[in-house]
Design a protein around this motif. Structure first.
Motif, mmCIF file in Angstrom:
data_model
loop_
_atom_site.group_PDB
_atom_site.id
_atom_site.type_symbol
_atom_site.label_atom_id
_atom_site.label_comp_id
_atom_site.label_asym_id
_atom_site.label_seq_id
_atom_site.Cartn_x
_atom_site.Cartn_y
_atom_site.Cartn_z
ATOM 1 N N ILE A 1 0.849 -1.197 0.000
ATOM 2 C CA ILE A 1 0.000 0.000 0.000
ATOM 3 C C ILE A 1 0.885 1.248 0.000
ATOM 4 N N ILE A 2 1.935 1.200 0.804
ATOM 5 C CA ILE A 2 2.862 2.336 0.817
ATOM 6 C C ILE A 2 3.467 2.531 -0.572
ATOM 7 N N THR A 3 3.896 1.418 -1.167
ATOM 8 C CA THR A 3 4.473 1.498 -2.510
ATOM 9 C C THR A 3 3.465 2.096 -3.489
ATOM 10 N N ALA A 4 2.241 1.635 -3.405
ATOM 11 C CA ALA A 4 1.211 2.116 -4.334
ATOM 12 C C ALA A 4 1.013 3.624 -4.182
ATOM 13 N N ILE A 5 1.001 4.102 -2.946
ATOM 14 C CA ILE A 5 0.787 5.535 -2.726
ATOM 15 C C ILE A 5 1.997 6.329 -3.215
ATOM 16 N N GLU A 6 3.195 5.831 -2.896
ATOM 17 C CA GLU A 6 4.413 6.518 -3.359
ATOM 18 C C GLU A 6 4.424 6.622 -4.878
ATOM 19 N N GLN A 7 4.106 5.500 -5.515
ATOM 20 C CA GLN A 7 4.150 5.486 -6.973
ATOM 21 C C GLN A 7 3.056 6.382 -7.553
ATOM 22 N N ALA A 8 1.888 6.338 -6.954
ATOM 23 C CA ALA A 8 0.797 7.184 -7.447
ATOM 24 C C ALA A 8 1.184 8.651 -7.285
ATOM 25 N N ALA A 9 1.837 8.974 -6.163
ATOM 26 C CA ALA A 9 2.256 10.355 -5.928
ATOM 27 C C ALA A 9 3.218 10.782 -7.018
ATOM 28 N N GLY A 10 4.169 9.930 -7.316
ATOM 29 C CA GLY A 10 5.120 10.228 -8.389
ATOM 30 C C GLY A 10 4.395 10.431 -9.702
ATOM 31 N N GLY A 11 3.466 9.528 -9.999
ATOM 32 C CA GLY A 11 2.728 9.575 -11.253
ATOM 33 C C GLY A 11 1.880 10.826 -11.358
ATOM 34 N N GLU A 12 1.191 11.148 -10.238
ATOM 35 C CA GLU A 12 0.300 12.306 -10.275
ATOM 36 C C GLU A 12 1.091 13.609 -10.388
ATOM 37 N N ARG A 13 2.274 13.608 -9.779
ATOM 38 C CA ARG A 13 3.119 14.797 -9.891
ATOM 39 C C ARG A 13 3.596 14.971 -11.324
ATOM 40 N N GLY A 14 3.993 13.806 -11.891
ATOM 41 C CA GLY A 14 4.505 13.843 -13.257
ATOM 42 C C GLY A 14 3.443 14.304 -14.242
#
Lengths: 156, 779, 275
Positions: free
Chosen positions: A142-155
């Protein structure tokens, strides 16, 4: 009985319901939005997390009349026009769910976090998500998913 | 060939679950539905003197009030000893005594409050060591009349003993005399809650003509059908069980629970559907938990570290009913000494009735409990012998050619526990001492670090005849639907079955769909979704079903392509002629039958069917426990580094590595998901999870405020997951089960590390700061 | 069943207090709603105070730090005001429940629930805080050291409600440390707050160590004297507490941790003043 006006996922509702029910019951039983789950009805598990006037909250810890005039976001509003949000996509891609019962609450907590803090650290994620229990995943995905989503949404 | 096994696929149900569309039991509403409420016992042990339901019945909106004296039914998976409601006496705090169905939940709740029950308290039996004595008050006075699976279980009526499984191998008494070192310790563990996030909801509609439709949050739809029909003497054909998405189970949703009670309420209400959603407090108090265990382990070894004798007595705190949990004493006996090659063994594994919440299957089915004592004992023996504990284990582990304590031969295909142990021990450098600087720092801060390693094993604990089946339907466009009778309640079975079918049929995985949920009227049979048995047994059934489908495709293809069957092959979703691949026929043209130009048609819908049953298992010999019970053994090991704060008793997991011999990694992310999740559940059991009662047997841990499971902040700081792959020859693509195993031996590895860090030897759980600090204070 | 009231002004709230009996005030609701659900609380009226603008304010005034009764703990933490003298409020605010609940829970609610383990209670005692109340006849100022009378009991009258909590101005520092069963959300096994004012006044307070939070006033120390008297101070503090055993911890563990945390808090205070 009491009349309550509220906005849920950008839709306006006018409901007559008993005064003593919680927002959770209002959503599930009166608006038939059953994506929000009941796990304990005592603010301990986070399965009923919604975004209430911009902040993540346990829907079981809000009385229905308090929702009069409120703006509520639930899991049903996370995908737009049938397209999953990057956060939802990331949960699937990183296996951040198993039984799925905590997932709507997890996603709403994560959504509130990312809305307030688009680039959370691991510790900030834990701090924001501590009230959401999961018995299946061990939380790491879940942490990984949020981190990755954050990266994606920022990008994006 | 495209590879669908290994790296794996994304969850089959991801979209439904991230959008909130996945429908769980609580989300279902039926026309005319009533709401149920249970009334539970405030006493652990009491005679029911009288029940007055008149006030409840008088409340407007109440449709039925039921007590155990009106109507009742006895159920149980292995030991039929549990009434739907207590009738004469209550045997645990939280036991159902009466139930109500009403127009709304509020009315049902109010009506339950209005039921007046007079009790005469009886002395509660709360300690297994007392309960097992012949002099103890009886939890069940007339247990000799209970039905159970004869030849498998061995109850001792007249005492609080629901089963005793014995294992006898060699001559322990002589071996202890021969041993250079003998150690004996008693290990104690409390009951533990399963705590799935979703409660055990149920809706039952007992319609006219005794046609019963059950919607339920269950792991085992066919077991619910079987036990319900058996209990009420109904033909299986009249009972339909529908299982929607299930929000976790961990064993607690196997067997049968409130379905009979809710069924009786529905019958009383003229067949209206009745829904029961337990509160979290009812989940804790009324539904079964993991059993407690008192384990006495005596071990004899030679001075070079060879274990030559082990005598074990397991007293399982079965609580008020043996029902399903009685099989845990049998499973615990089979695995009693762990994955070790020991010549002389004596095991008595006993299910004991007490006036506590009754025990049932819990992820690991007795193994997490057994391995606390066994793996503690190995470290204590190593200490006694002055040996490295990893070396001691390696010297005694089961290797090809050895026999288990029940006489099963270990072969090179069984799995390699030694490889798992070596892998994790190396990853964490277990055995390597800290530097003098580090040790000085420990002393200065009072925070001591240490490492330890432990091994684990488990095979499915299930009847010898436990079977699975699968049906593979090809749709008009060549896409495929698979139906099975087992449930995916999060563990990922369906995704793995999808991968197996894609691999077997060489059809893109996106075109293979698992029918969501199970309906016993429409899905093929499966015994139960338990015991980490689905990938192996249901996986094999899917393989067979795909092969059956393949045969039919080849047959139809050969007719339509005017070739012999041996001259055609499958590829790119077509049947083609091997010699001339340009002559081919897509599946979509033949899977519902083939139509010739003039309109003639042949064939018909192609449906593959497959089945599997555990091969070659036997019941255990009642006197010696010898026999073959293992469908497959999955071995593993954990290594850990902890830091103990000696001022507070707090333990921090600094680093950890876990390894299983999975046979074959079917879906890497899902293997990791099971392992990370299982490890954290094991850490919960180690540090904070325990069911507590007061001196009268009243439950103290009644909700999530009192009973704490691990949160985001309780994750280990580092956890490396690794796998060994020794293929299981009869597993699909070499796979074996792994769902339960990650949490086995976690408690022991931490207690061992604690002892290494501080010298404090702990023999009971949990290792809460409170108790650790007290143990340190004694040092 | 109750009737739900949602006054928009202090005046309206006052009228409700005057006219309606068996009324419960709803701030964050994180204790009240559980009480209602469990049947532990029965009332005829629930008055939500979050629509009264003055009650949702937090800020520094001449009196000191004022926290309105409707301010959520997360809003309080986000205000940036819980520093220096008030640092214990940030410590305890972060320790109370979890972030989800803190979006709802309030300081005043935690005070008025008066559970002996309430995380905010020990800090408010060492910071000499008071609450200002509203009654049909006006209101009063109640020092929190005179507020708690027993387990979930306090001195408020039935027709009285807290409108704000006030932390007097002052220089110095404070801290709150807590022990619980897990690292995540849990009630305190024991919690200890300490304040060390610029004039050297030292106070400790303990939560979950008796039927009410316990304030121990220890006198005036310069930093070096404080360090030297550490064990004496702890002895004195410990003599004032009387914890019990429950599912969260044994009495023995509570006693040991109370002393340990108190020592930890003293060390933290000294570190903050640079000694």
């Amino acid at each position: 009985m009491r009349q309550i006006h509220l906005t849920v996922n950008n839709e306006k509702y006018q409901v007559y319901c008993p005064e003593h029910i919680t927002l959770l019951t209002l959503l599930r039983e009166h608006l038939h939005l059953t994506g929000t789950k009941e796990g304990c009805a005592a603010g301990e598990c986070g399965a009923c997390t919604v975004i209430f006037n911009g902040k993540a909250a346990n829907a079981c810890m809000v009385l229905a009349p308090e929702a009069n005039g409120a703006v509520v976001e639930t899991i049903e509003g996370e995908a737009k026009d049938g397209v999953l949000s990057p956060l939802q996509q990331s949960f699937i891609e990183h296996h951040a769910l198993q039984c799925g019962f905590c997932t709507p609450g997890m996603i709403m907590s994560a959504r509130a976090l990312l809305d307030a803090n688009p680039a959370p650290t691991r510790d900030e994620i834990k701090e924001a998500m501590e009230g959401n229990l999961c018995r299946c995943t061990g939380y790491e995905p879940i942490i990984t998913a949020i981190e990755q989503a954050a990266g994606g949404e920022r990008g994006a | 060939m495209r590879e669908y096994i290994g790296k794996g696929a994304l969850r089959h149900d991801g979209i439904e679950k991230v959008t909130g569309q996945a429908e769980y039991l609580g989300d279902i509403k039926l026309n005319g539905m009533l709401y149920a409420k249970i009334k539970t016992s405030p006493y652990a042990h009491a005679q029911i003197v009288s029940i007055d339901t008149s006030k409840a019945e008088a409340l407007p909106g109440v449709r039925a009030v039921l007590t155990g004296r009106d109507e009742n039914v006895m159920v149980g998976l292995y030991m039929v000893d549990r009434w739907a409601m207590a009738a004469e006496k209550t045997r645990y705090y939280g036991e159902v005594v009466a139930a109500v169905a009403a127009d709304t939940q509020e009315i049902a709740d109010r009506a339950a409050e209005l039921i007046e029950i007079e009790y005469m308290p009886l002395p509660p039996v709360l300690d297994v060591r007392e309960a097992v004595k012949a002099s103890s008050p009886q939890v069940h006075e007339n247990s000799e009349v209970y039905d159970y699976i004869k030849g498998v279980f061995h109850p001792e009526p007249g005492r609080n003993i629901a089963n005793r499984t014995k294992v006898r191998k060699g001559d322990v008494d002589a071996a202890f005399l021969r041993a250079d070192v003998v150690i004996e310790h008693t290990y104690e563990q409390p009951q533990v809650f399963h705590l799935p996030l979703e409660p055990h909801g149920t809706i039952v509609q007992w319609g006219a003509g005794d046609k019963v439709k059950i919607h339920t949050s269950a792991q085992s739809p066919f077991a619910v059908r079987d036990l319900f029909a058996h209990g009420f003497q109904l033909p299986r054909s009249k009972v339909e069980v529908n299982v929607p998405y299930v929000g976790g189970g961990f064993g607690g949703k196997a067997g049968i629970h409130m379905e009979p009670l809710v069924g009786m309420l529905s019958k009383r209400c003229g067949g209206r559907p009745v829904k029961l959603i337990p509160t979290r407090e009812e989940e804790c108090a009324t539904f079964p938990c993991r059993q407690g265990l008192v384990a006495r382990v005596k071990t004899g070894a030679t001075k070079d570290g060879k274990i030559i004798a082990e005598e074990v007595e397991y007293l399982w705190d079965g609580g008020a009913y043996a029902d399903y949990g009685v099989n845990i004493s049998r499973a615990g006996a089979v695995t009693a000494c762990g994955p070790y090659d020991i010549e002389n063994v004596k095991v008595d594994s006993v299910t004991v009735y007490t006036n506590k919440i009754f025990g049932t299957a819990y992820r690991g089915f007795g193994h997490p409990e057994v391995f606390f004592g066994i793996e503690r004992q190995r470290d204590l023996l190593a200490k006694e012998l002055g040996m490295c504990p990893v070396e001691l284990r390696l010297k005694n582990l089961l290797m090809p050619g050895a026999h288990t304590i029940t006489g099963e031969l270990i072969t090179e295909h069984t799995g390699r526990v030694d490889k798992c142990l070596k892998m994790v021990a190396e990853k964490l450098n277990v055995g390597q001492d800290y530097t003098p600087e580090e040790k000085a720092e420990f002393q200065k801060t009072g925070k001591y670090r240490a490492k330890a390693a432990a091994v684990l094993q488990k095979s499915p604990a299930m009847p010898t005849w436990s079977a699975s089946s699968a049906v593979v339907h090809m749709n008009e466009d060549g896409t495929v639907h698979i139906t099975v009778g087992g449930v995916d309640f999060g563990q990922g079975t369906y995704t793995v079955l999808q991968q197996i079918a894609a691999e077997r049929l060489q059809i893109p995985i996106e075109k293979i769909v698992m029918a969501p949920g199970v309906n016993t009227d429409m899905s093929p049979y499966d015994w139960q979704t338990v015991a980490s048995r689905m990938t192996v047994l249901c996986g094999n059934a899917v393989c067979e079903a795909c092969d059956d489908l393949t045969e039919q495709l080849l047959e139809m293809g050969s007719i339509v392509l005017r070739a012999s069957k041996h001259e055609v092959a499958l590829g790119d979703e077509c049947v083609y002629v091997k010699q001339n691949p340009q002559y081919s026929m897509p599946y979509s043209k033949i899977c519902m039958g083939y139509t010739y130009e003039n309109g003639n048609a042949i064939g018909g819908p192609i449906i593959g069917r497959g089945k599997s049953i555990a091969q070659g298992l036997t019941n255990l010999d009642p006197e010696t426990g010898q026999g073959k019970t293992a469908l497959d053994w999955t071995y593993g090991a954990h290594a850990i580094e902890i830091e103990v704060d000696t001022h507070t008793g707090d333990i921090r997991v600094v680093d950890m590595a876990s390894c299983l011999d999975v046979g074959r990694v079917m879906n890497e992310a899902m293997v990791h998901g099971q392992m990370i999740g299982g490890v954290l559940q094991g850490l919960g059991t180690t540090f904070s999870e325990a069911v507590y009662y007061d001196g009268e047997g009243r439950l103290l841990t009644r909700n999530l405020t009192d009973y704490k499971i691990a949160t985001f902040k309780d994750m280990p700081e580092k956890l490396e997951i690794c796998c060994v792959e020794t293929p299981q020859l009869d597993g699909p693509y070499g796979a074996r089960g792994i769902g339960e195993h990650p949490l086995i031996a976690i408690t022991a590895v931490i207690a061992n590390a604690l002892a290494n860090a501080t010298g404090a030897e702990m023999y009971d759980l949990p290792l809460s700061a409170d108790r650790v600090r007290a143990a340190l204070a004694k040092e | 069943m109750y009737q739900f009231l949602s006054p928009k002004t202090i005046g309206e709230a006052k009228e409700h207090l005057a006219e309606k009996s068996n009324l419960k005030v709803l701030a964050g609701g994180t204790d009240l709603i559980i009480g209602l659900r469990d049947g532990a609380v029965h009332c005829d009226y629930i008055m939500d105070i979050k629509h009264i603008p003055e009650l949702c304010e937090i800020g520094m005034t001449d009196d000191g730090l004022e926290v309105g009764a409707g301010v959520s703990l997360n809003a309080m933490l986000a205000s940036g005001l819980c520093t220096g003298r008030y640092a214990a409020l940030a410590d305890s605010g972060h320790e109370l429940a979890n972030s989800l609940l803190r979006n709802r829970a309030t300081l005043a609610g935690n005070i008025c629930h008066a559970s002996p383990g309430g995380d905010m209670l020990a800090p408010v005692l060492v910071l000499d805080a008071w609450v200002e109340t509203l009654t049909p006849n006006g209101g009063r100022k109640i020092p929190l050291k005179d507020f708690f009378t027993g387990v979930k009991r306090h001195v408020l009258a039935a027709d009285e409600m807290v409108v704000k909590t006030v932390f007097p101005r002052g220089d110095g520092t404070s801290a709150y440390h807590k022990k619980k069963r897990i690292r995540g959300h849990d009630l305190a096994q024991v919690g200890v707050a300490g304040s060390y004012a610029a004039d050297g006044t030292l106070k400790l307070a303990f939560g979950a160590a008796g039927p009410t939070p316990v304030l121990i006033e220890l006198g005036v120390f310069d930093p070096l004297a404080l360090r030297a008297a550490r064990e004496e101070i702890l002895d004195k503090a410990m003599s004032g507490i009387s914890p019990i055993s429950d599912v969260r911890a044994s009495k023995e563990h509570r006693l040991a941790m109370a002393r340990y945390l108190a020592g930890d808090v003293l060390d933290a205070l000294l570190e903050k003043v640079g000694v």
